[in-house]
Design an enzyme around this catalytic site. Structure first.
Site, PDB file in Angstrom:
ATOM      1  CB  ILE A 163      15.093  71.611  63.194  1.00 41.09           C
ATOM      2  CG1 ILE A 163      14.414  71.456  62.299  1.00 41.09           C
ATOM      3  CG2 ILE A 163      17.028  71.508  62.380  1.00 41.09           C
ATOM      4  CD1 ILE A 163      13.916  71.724  61.116  1.00 41.09           C
TER       5      ILE A 163
ATOM      6  CG  ASN B 276      28.302  75.082  69.091  1.00 38.68           C
ATOM      7  OD1 ASN B 276      29.605  74.979  69.732  1.00 38.68           O
ATOM      8  ND2 ASN B 276      27.597  74.381  68.842  1.00 38.68           N
TER       9      ASN B 276
ATOM     10  CD  GLN C 123      28.179  80.987  65.077  1.00 37.59           C
ATOM     11  OE1 GLN C 123      29.270  80.755  65.218  1.00 37.59           O
ATOM     12  NE2 GLN C 123      27.231  81.538  65.066  1.00 37.59           N
ATOM     13  CB  SER C 124      25.857  75.585  60.986  1.00 35.29           C
ATOM     14  OG  SER C 124      24.234  75.356  62.222  1.00 35.29           O
TER      15      SER C 124
ATOM     16  CG  HIS D 279      22.240  79.226  67.535  1.00 31.58           C
ATOM     17  ND1 HIS D 279      23.579  80.032  66.805  1.00 31.58           N
ATOM     18  CD2 HIS D 279      22.984  78.431  68.210  1.00 31.58           C
ATOM     19  CE1 HIS D 279      23.519  79.261  65.697  1.00 31.58           C
ATOM     20  NE2 HIS D 279      23.439  78.762  67.091  1.00 31.58           N
TER      21      HIS D 279
ATOM     22  CG  HIS E 265      23.542  75.190  70.517  1.00 30.24           C
ATOM     23  ND1 HIS E 265      22.887  73.919  70.018  1.00 30.24           N
ATOM     24  CD2 HIS E 265      24.058  75.355  70.048  1.00 30.24           C
ATOM     25  CE1 HIS E 265      23.426  74.429  68.458  1.00 30.24           C
ATOM     26  NE2 HIS E 265      24.332  75.289  68.540  1.00 30.24           N
TER      27      HIS E 265
HETATM   28  P1  DGP Z   1      25.342  75.922  65.607  1.00 33.30           P
HETATM   29  O1  DGP Z   1      25.706  74.389  64.974  1.00 33.30           O
HETATM   30  O2  DGP Z   1      25.449  75.645  66.960  1.00 33.30           O
HETATM   31  O3  DGP Z   1      25.263  77.211  64.893  1.00 33.30           O
HETATM   32  O4  DGP Z   1      24.096  75.037  65.303  1.00 33.30           O
HETATM   33  C1  DGP Z   1      22.522  75.641  65.213  1.00 33.30           C
HETATM   34  C2  DGP Z   1      21.429  75.012  65.209  1.00 33.30           C
HETATM   35  O5  DGP Z   1      20.449  75.007  64.774  1.00 33.30           O
HETATM   36  C3  DGP Z   1      21.648  73.265  64.398  1.00 33.30           C
HETATM   37  O6  DGP Z   1      21.989  72.648  66.004  1.00 33.30           O
HETATM   38  C4  DGP Z   1      20.013  72.875  64.793  1.00 33.30           C
HETATM   39  C5  DGP Z   1      19.076  74.268  64.440  1.00 33.30           C
HETATM   40  N1  DGP Z   1      18.692  74.624  63.410  1.00 33.30           N
HETATM   41  C6  DGP Z   1      18.855  74.678  62.364  1.00 33.30           C
HETATM   42  N2  DGP Z   1      17.984  75.535  61.248  1.00 33.30           N
HETATM   43  C7  DGP Z   1      16.501  76.046  62.061  1.00 33.30           C
HETATM   44  C8  DGP Z   1      15.474  75.618  62.254  1.00 33.30           C
HETATM   45  O7  DGP Z   1      14.999  76.166  60.816  1.00 33.30           O
HETATM   46  N3  DGP Z   1      14.191  75.233  63.064  1.00 33.30           N
HETATM   47  C9  DGP Z   1      14.919  75.168  64.182  1.00 33.30           C
HETATM   48  N4  DGP Z   1      13.634  75.038  65.166  1.00 33.30           N
HETATM   49  N5  DGP Z   1      16.483  74.779  64.725  1.00 33.30           N
HETATM   50  C10 DGP Z   1      17.169  75.092  63.122  1.00 33.30           C
END
Ligand code: DGP
Length: 113
Positions: free
Chosen positions: A30, A86, A93-94, A99, A101
């Site tokens: 996103i 991450n 990591q959020s 996942h 990337h």
């Molecule tokens: P991390 O920081 O490694 O946990 O990456 C989480 C990623 O997830 C971050 O790059 C943004 C993405 N993300 C979070 N919420 C959503 C969502 O609702 N849809 C999509 N497509 N991506 C999301």
């Protein structure tokens, strides 16, 4: 509250899905950090790399294989790409559903920030 990536895998939250099968879903981030920024996830909820056991070895290999196939399909075979998982707070990591990337389409700095 339900895990956001489980909801994406179940299609209760929309995402731009690039690939899916019975075990894995790949969708566009996103908040893209590169021209190509795809998240490759298992449908099964695993919080992070810290939770991986022997039982997940094949599935994790599949995440990497699909990442490389997507990179090829999207035209990044020659210039290259980066696959990042991450893990935990220092890595930023959020979302706590594992996942990978897949980042590509620009020169990526090293070391990462
Ligand atoms: P991390 O920081 O490694 O946990 O990456 C989480 C990623 O997830 C971050 O790059 C943004 C993405 N993300 C979070 N919420 C959503 C969502 O609702 N849809 C999509 N497509 N991506 C999301």
């Amino acid at each position: 509250m339900k895990c956001i990536f489980c909801s994406i895998a179940e299609k209760s939250i929309p995402a731009k899905v690039e690939y899916e099968d019975t075990e894995v879903v790949a969708f566009h981030d996103i908040n893209p950090q590169a021209p190509t920024h795809i998240l490759v996830i298992p449908r099964k909820h695993i919080a992070s790399l810290r939770d991986i056991s022997q039982a997940h070895v094949e599935l994790m290999g599949k995440l990497l294989k699909i990442s490389s196939e997507l990179a090829r399909k999207l035209g990044h075979e020659e210039r290259g790409y980066r696959v990042v998982i991450n893990t935990g707070p220092d890595a930023g990591q959020s979302v706590f559903h594992i996942h990978a990337h897949l980042l590509a389409g620009r020169s990526l700095g090293w070391p990462p920030g």
